[in-house]
Design an enzyme around this catalytic site. Sequence first.
Site, PDB file in Angstrom:
ATOM      1  N   GLU A   1     -19.661  12.110  37.705  1.00 43.27           N
ATOM      2  CA  GLU A   1     -20.284  11.310  38.784  1.00 43.27           C
ATOM      3  C   GLU A   1     -20.316  12.081  40.100  1.00 43.27           C
ATOM      4  O   GLU A   1     -21.282  11.997  40.857  1.00 43.27           O
ATOM      5  CB  GLU A   1     -19.550   9.968  38.935  1.00 43.27           C
ATOM      6  CG  GLU A   1     -19.932   9.031  37.796  1.00 43.27           C
ATOM      7  CD  GLU A   1     -18.948   7.905  37.513  1.00 43.27           C
ATOM      8  OE1 GLU A   1     -18.139   7.579  38.404  1.00 43.27           O
ATOM      9  OE2 GLU A   1     -18.983   7.360  36.395  1.00 43.27           O
TER      10      GLU A   1
ATOM     11  N   TYR B   1     -11.247   4.221  40.210  1.00 49.87           N
ATOM     12  CA  TYR B   1     -10.709   4.468  38.860  1.00 49.87           C
ATOM     13  C   TYR B   1      -9.245   4.053  38.680  1.00 49.87           C
ATOM     14  O   TYR B   1      -8.906   3.426  37.670  1.00 49.87           O
ATOM     15  CB  TYR B   1     -10.967   5.927  38.436  1.00 49.87           C
ATOM     16  CG  TYR B   1     -12.381   6.076  37.940  1.00 49.87           C
ATOM     17  CD1 TYR B   1     -12.695   5.908  36.597  1.00 49.87           C
ATOM     18  CD2 TYR B   1     -13.426   6.313  38.828  1.00 49.87           C
ATOM     19  CE1 TYR B   1     -14.012   5.986  36.148  1.00 49.87           C
ATOM     20  CE2 TYR B   1     -14.741   6.387  38.396  1.00 49.87           C
ATOM     21  CZ  TYR B   1     -15.027   6.229  37.053  1.00 49.87           C
ATOM     22  OH  TYR B   1     -16.325   6.286  36.601  1.00 49.87           O
TER      23      TYR B   1
HETATM   24  C1  HEM Z   1     -13.144   5.298  32.367  1.00 50.41           C
HETATM   25  C2  HEM Z   1     -13.420   4.170  32.939  1.00 50.41           C
HETATM   26  C3  HEM Z   1     -14.722   3.422  32.753  1.00 50.41           C
HETATM   27  C4  HEM Z   1     -15.480   3.247  31.634  1.00 50.41           C
HETATM   28  C5  HEM Z   1     -15.218   3.780  30.243  1.00 50.41           C
HETATM   29  C6  HEM Z   1     -16.620   2.426  32.016  1.00 50.41           C
HETATM   30  C7  HEM Z   1     -17.622   2.031  31.158  1.00 50.41           C
HETATM   31  C8  HEM Z   1     -18.754   1.342  31.531  1.00 50.41           C
HETATM   32  C9  HEM Z   1     -19.854   1.003  30.673  1.00 50.41           C
HETATM   33  C10 HEM Z   1     -19.951   1.335  29.205  1.00 50.41           C
HETATM   34  C11 HEM Z   1     -20.777   0.357  31.414  1.00 50.41           C
HETATM   35  C12 HEM Z   1     -22.127  -0.215  30.948  1.00 50.41           C
HETATM   36  C13 HEM Z   1     -23.163   0.842  31.182  1.00 50.41           C
HETATM   37  C14 HEM Z   1     -24.559   0.312  31.169  1.00 50.41           C
HETATM   38  O1  HEM Z   1     -24.820  -0.739  31.780  1.00 50.41           O
HETATM   39  O2  HEM Z   1     -25.408   0.944  30.576  1.00 50.41           O
HETATM   40  C15 HEM Z   1     -20.285   0.284  32.757  1.00 50.41           C
HETATM   41  C16 HEM Z   1     -20.957  -0.330  33.792  1.00 50.41           C
HETATM   42  C17 HEM Z   1     -20.356  -0.584  34.997  1.00 50.41           C
HETATM   43  N1  HEM Z   1     -19.161  -0.102  35.452  1.00 50.41           N
HETATM   44 FE1  HEM Z   1     -17.888   1.058  34.431  1.00 50.41          FE
HETATM   45  N2  HEM Z   1     -16.541   2.139  33.346  1.00 50.41           N
HETATM   46  C18 HEM Z   1     -15.395   2.720  33.836  1.00 50.41           C
HETATM   47  C19 HEM Z   1     -14.954   2.682  35.135  1.00 50.41           C
HETATM   48  C20 HEM Z   1     -15.511   1.912  36.128  1.00 50.41           C
HETATM   49  C21 HEM Z   1     -14.981   1.786  37.467  1.00 50.41           C
HETATM   50  C22 HEM Z   1     -13.750   2.517  37.997  1.00 50.41           C
HETATM   51  C23 HEM Z   1     -15.786   0.902  38.124  1.00 50.41           C
HETATM   52  C24 HEM Z   1     -15.653   0.410  39.543  1.00 50.41           C
HETATM   53  C25 HEM Z   1     -14.766  -0.445  39.881  1.00 50.41           C
HETATM   54  C26 HEM Z   1     -16.839   0.506  37.207  1.00 50.41           C
HETATM   55  C27 HEM Z   1     -17.870  -0.351  37.516  1.00 50.41           C
HETATM   56  C28 HEM Z   1     -18.938  -0.600  36.701  1.00 50.41           C
HETATM   57  C29 HEM Z   1     -20.053  -1.453  37.086  1.00 50.41           C
HETATM   58  C30 HEM Z   1     -20.193  -2.227  38.400  1.00 50.41           C
HETATM   59  C31 HEM Z   1     -20.946  -1.442  36.018  1.00 50.41           C
HETATM   60  C32 HEM Z   1     -22.268  -2.205  35.892  1.00 50.41           C
HETATM   61  C33 HEM Z   1     -21.875  -3.556  35.429  1.00 50.41           C
HETATM   62  C34 HEM Z   1     -22.985  -4.509  35.370  1.00 50.41           C
HETATM   63  O3  HEM Z   1     -23.934  -4.378  36.124  1.00 50.41           O
HETATM   64  O4  HEM Z   1     -22.858  -5.411  34.562  1.00 50.41           O
HETATM   65  N3  HEM Z   1     -16.628   1.139  36.024  1.00 50.41           N
HETATM   66  N4  HEM Z   1     -19.054   0.892  32.806  1.00 50.41           N
END
Ligand code: HEM
Length: 409
Positions: free
Chosen positions: A137, A95
Amino acid sequence: MLDAKTIALIKSTVPVLETRGREITTRFYQLMFRHHPELLHIFNHVNQKRGRQQTALAHAVYAAAVHIDRLEEILPVVRQIAHKHRSIGVLPEHYPIVGKHLLLAIKDVLGDAATDEMLKAWEKAYQVIADVFIRVEQEMYEQVKRQTGGWEGFRDFVVVRKVKESDVITSFYLQPTDGDPIALYLPGQYISVKLEIPGETYTHIRQYSLSDRPGKPYYRISVKREDAAANKPAGMVSSFLHASVREGDVLPISAPAGDFTLDLASDLPLVLISGGVGFTPLLSMLHTVVEEQPTRAVTYIHAAVNGRVHAMRNEVAELAQNHLQLKTYFCYSSPTEEDKAAANYDKAGHLDLAWLQSILSDKQAQFYICGPIPFMQTVYAALQRWGAADEQIRYEFFGPASTLKRHSA
Ligand code: HEM
Ligand SMILES: Cc1cc2nc3c(=O)[nH]c(=O)nc-3n(C[C@H](O)[C@H](O)[C@H](O)COP(=O)(O)OP(=O)(O)OC[C@H]3O[C@@H](n4cnc5c(N)ncnc54)[C@H](O)[C@@H]3O)c2cc1C
């Protein structure tokens, strides 16, 4: 908690960030991957290229910022994202990396318009939002670890059976190499598969819905091969699974996740509507409901291009034979000559409201939809026109989550 001044500043700057949202998140990913290339092991590179992830993250951050003083209202959305994060292996230590690069990107794109005061406010707001995600989480990680047969992170599973289901869909039956029990799951949930593909620098993670009912000694996934077409390359993981993964091979997978799950507390008629490979979570629901709720009326509607790509037809037909509560309908957009001769479908062409009304006695039902986005938009809009209650319509995207609401007006 944030002070009133910071909250006001955040809310007043959301519109400008939203206008530049795409630029900011694109820059954010460039910077973050430059400094932390190891994160390329967990992000989906294709979603990056196609801009899908940029939109998803931008929407989520701004939605959270707008609700910064009442984050509990967006908890269902947080939980949906958290399921995906947990399934992929996002950890608390990630994060601060995301936060730092998001701020750098805002500064870069807005230039002088990004005042110190504004950046400070966003730093604080991000911390508050991140804390909510981390907490949700953490609970999910603990829950899967505690669960009988559950596990944290990725666990090795061997492909015990590989079964061709249609010209484009193949099922993989998976059992853990350690021989220990596997976690139960809720029908509709998915797992993540992590692949090391020869010649690729990074691992590739993809989600696949569990297509059988919970409680079996294996997990089954059913994967559509995404072939190359005019201006798109073949799908990386699905092609590899089809062409190169054999019985006896080992795949690391994460424990079942996801909130698109069957509501077994309801006894409203259940209507499962799928297009193409979108049948997978619904087939798991179907197997479960006929066992658990033998008096509940169930309608299973599946749309496919034709009989050649229609997977698991016999499995569904067998369920219908053994369970009188179940009615099944197949809709082929381009039936082949063989399909026509066999008259093995109920509707030719695309599914529409008039046809749905002709086969469903009532709009008072629980609807579950899964399939390609245009298919889901059509079905959702039809159900809305009919007047089906919004809270009774649930759907799943086989990609970054989104909403059908804005498309249906
Ligand atoms: C407050 C911070 C964050 C928000 C608001 C956020 C938001 C999101 C959203 C909306 C999605 C798409 C969900 C879906 O596929 O249904 C997502 C997917 C994802 N997030 Fe986050 N995220 C955050 C932090 C993080 C962090 C810290 C990481 C790790 C470095 C991360 C890694 C990922 C990955 C790997 C995916 C799937 C992406 C994919 O397969 O295309 N996220 N996140
Ligand atoms: C919750 C969930 C459940 C899922 N369940 C299932 C399931 O049960 N069965 C199933 O088959 N799938 C399922 N999916 C989809 C699955 O996760 C993968 O997205 C799918 O298998 C495609 O992955 P891939 O690596 O083969 O294709 P990718 O390499 O990720 O490519 C995806 C698509 O984009 C196209 N593409 C690639 N590069 C580009 C480019 N540069 N420009 C334009 N287009 C491009 C490809 O041709 C392909 O059609 C699910 C997804 C989610 C999120």
